[in-house]
Design an enzyme around this catalytic site. Sequence first.
Site, PDB file in Angstrom:
ATOM      1  N   PHE A  17     -21.897 185.537  72.633  1.00 55.95           N
ATOM      2  CA  PHE A  17     -20.664 185.345  71.867  1.00 55.95           C
ATOM      3  C   PHE A  17     -19.471 185.525  72.805  1.00 55.95           C
ATOM      4  O   PHE A  17     -19.348 186.549  73.467  1.00 55.95           O
ATOM      5  CB  PHE A  17     -20.545 186.312  70.686  1.00 55.95           C
ATOM      6  CG  PHE A  17     -19.333 186.016  69.845  1.00 55.95           C
ATOM      7  CD1 PHE A  17     -19.351 184.982  68.930  1.00 55.95           C
ATOM      8  CD2 PHE A  17     -18.152 186.725  70.020  1.00 55.95           C
ATOM      9  CE1 PHE A  17     -18.227 184.673  68.173  1.00 55.95           C
ATOM     10  CE2 PHE A  17     -17.020 186.415  69.273  1.00 55.95           C
ATOM     11  CZ  PHE A  17     -17.067 185.389  68.351  1.00 55.95           C
ATOM     12  N   ASP A  57     -18.540 189.170  80.425  1.00 59.97           N
ATOM     13  CA  ASP A  57     -17.728 189.327  79.226  1.00 59.97           C
ATOM     14  C   ASP A  57     -17.941 190.759  78.729  1.00 59.97           C
ATOM     15  O   ASP A  57     -18.975 191.083  78.147  1.00 59.97           O
ATOM     16  CB  ASP A  57     -18.164 188.293  78.175  1.00 59.97           C
ATOM     17  CG  ASP A  57     -17.365 188.402  76.881  1.00 59.97           C
ATOM     18  OD1 ASP A  57     -16.749 189.456  76.652  1.00 59.97           O
ATOM     19  OD2 ASP A  57     -17.374 187.434  76.094  1.00 59.97           O
ATOM     20  N   LYS A  88     -11.251 194.008  72.873  1.00 58.75           N
ATOM     21  CA  LYS A  88     -11.469 194.894  71.705  1.00 58.75           C
ATOM     22  C   LYS A  88     -10.979 196.344  71.873  1.00 58.75           C
ATOM     23  O   LYS A  88      -9.975 196.715  71.305  1.00 58.75           O
ATOM     24  CB  LYS A  88     -12.942 194.878  71.311  1.00 58.75           C
ATOM     25  CG  LYS A  88     -13.362 193.566  70.656  1.00 58.75           C
ATOM     26  CD  LYS A  88     -14.715 193.654  70.006  1.00 58.75           C
ATOM     27  CE  LYS A  88     -15.017 192.464  69.115  1.00 58.75           C
ATOM     28  NZ  LYS A  88     -15.530 191.289  69.815  1.00 58.75           N
TER      29      LYS A  88
HETATM   30  C1  LIG Z   1     -15.289 189.879  69.975  1.00 53.75           C
HETATM   31  C2  LIG Z   1     -15.752 189.237  71.223  1.00 53.75           C
HETATM   32  C3  LIG Z   1     -15.051 188.172  71.807  1.00 53.75           C
HETATM   33  C4  LIG Z   1     -13.848 187.537  71.128  1.00 53.75           C
HETATM   34  O1  LIG Z   1     -12.781 188.419  71.047  1.00 53.75           O
HETATM   35  P1  LIG Z   1     -11.526 188.049  70.108  1.00 53.75           P
HETATM   36  O2  LIG Z   1     -10.556 189.137  70.380  1.00 53.75           O
HETATM   37  O3  LIG Z   1     -12.041 188.035  68.699  1.00 53.75           O
HETATM   38  O4  LIG Z   1     -11.053 186.714  70.530  1.00 53.75           O
HETATM   39  C5  LIG Z   1     -15.488 187.673  73.009  1.00 53.75           C
HETATM   40  N1  LIG Z   1     -16.577 188.170  73.607  1.00 53.75           N
HETATM   41  C6  LIG Z   1     -17.278 189.189  73.089  1.00 53.75           C
HETATM   42  C7  LIG Z   1     -18.459 189.721  73.837  1.00 53.75           C
HETATM   43  C8  LIG Z   1     -16.906 189.747  71.872  1.00 53.75           C
HETATM   44  O5  LIG Z   1     -17.632 190.739  71.332  1.00 53.75           O
END
Ligand SMILES: *Cc1c(COP(=O)(O)O)cnc(C)c1O
Length: 421
Positions: free
Chosen positions: A150, A241, A270
């Site tokens: 994700f 990420d 986050k």
């Molecule tokens: C939540 C998340 C995103 C996206 O972040 P947003 O602030 O919602 O755009 C990207 N990568 C990972 C691993 C995430 O958990």
Amino acid sequence: MSIQTLVEQATIASSPFETDSFNQVVMSTYARFPIALERGAGCRVWDTQGREYLDFVAGIATCTLGHAHPAFVEAVTRQIQKLHHVSNLYYIPEQGELANWIVQHSCADRVFFCNSGAEANEAAIKLVRKYAHTVLQIEKPIILTARDSFHGRTLATITATAQPKYQKNFEPLMPGFHYVPYNDIGAVETAISELDEGDYRVAAILIEPLQGEGGVRPGDLAYFQKLRQICNETGVLLIFDEVQVGMGRSGKLWGYECLGVEPDIFTSAKGLGGGIPIGAMMCKSFCDVFQPGEHASTFGGNPFACGVALTVCQTLERENILQNVQDRGEQLRDGLRAIAAKYPNHITEVRGWGLINGLVLNPDTQLTAAEVVKAAIDEGLLLVPAGPKVLRFVPPLIVTQAEVEQALQAVDKAMASVTKE
Ligand SMILES: *Cc1c(COP(=O)(O)O)cnc(C)c1O
């Protein structure tokens, strides 16, 4: 505003929350649970009816210091009174201080600030593409990403997110991505050697150290060490990420520390601002190829977001919160394993790092994570699914021993109620 209007507003605020009128004016991009939260303190939140919940969602792994932490409240208040927003056309001292903190506490040399995880990943994708064009001499760079990953909801990041459910009906997707299974080194080797035709070549691998949304699936140590080695040998850039697993959630400051390898580029969002919107893309100096005017964000790195995020970072350090993440994480996993042993037909695994943990439900039964989440809400515990079959536990990093114990008892009761005949 007239007294009459004030009285009317006060009446509206104290009456039961109207979900119907909410749904008439807010797009239904979320399947919402039927509660409305209005107040929080520490790891607890209260709904509009005054009902208390233990918050093991934390705005989805975001409220690092919980709700209304005194240092957080002080930082928000101080910064909003001093200066909240100016353009990046000028030097922003808070931005420099936060970047400095991140550089001193990570493998990165440089930071770019934005407002969300998706935006941080977009910045990484653009940086890699420019690096590929100007340094690697690749005309059509390809970025490898992992299945069940994700990376966000923008068009480039849903393309990077190798899950059809996020992509359906939003085609055409962005060119330049190729998917490989997670934790499978052979697939990466094959992709790098086979995707080398004409102008196309692999320029980077974008991957989560632990897959969060994809089911709280930790990265395999040997896999990640081999990935690093392959990248060293081929010049392919390694991007992590860390939007969900970074900022202390894993029990280390960055998820990559759990794997013993450093990325060339990584992203955070986050937990970074403890709940105020901020994103960041970090890189080593060798791949910082951005020039003035090539990438930007109006809000990115403003004094408010950076001043607050800096306080979140300093509080993590001052209050020795990483130790708490490790201790409470162990307590939570031990307790969840004991619960799993009571429901062997319904729970197959407990997995995770620090305070990002998943309780995996048996794929061969009907029971879904959403059903258990609903039952947990009835027991006064907020949880969030990670996919259809995994319950995710991502409390504030300041969660106490007693709160973990209380959450475990609520999970046990929720499991009892969803599994009774
Ligand atoms: C939540 C998340 C995103 C996206 O972040 P947003 O602030 O919602 O755009 C990207 N990568 C990972 C691993 C995430 O958990």
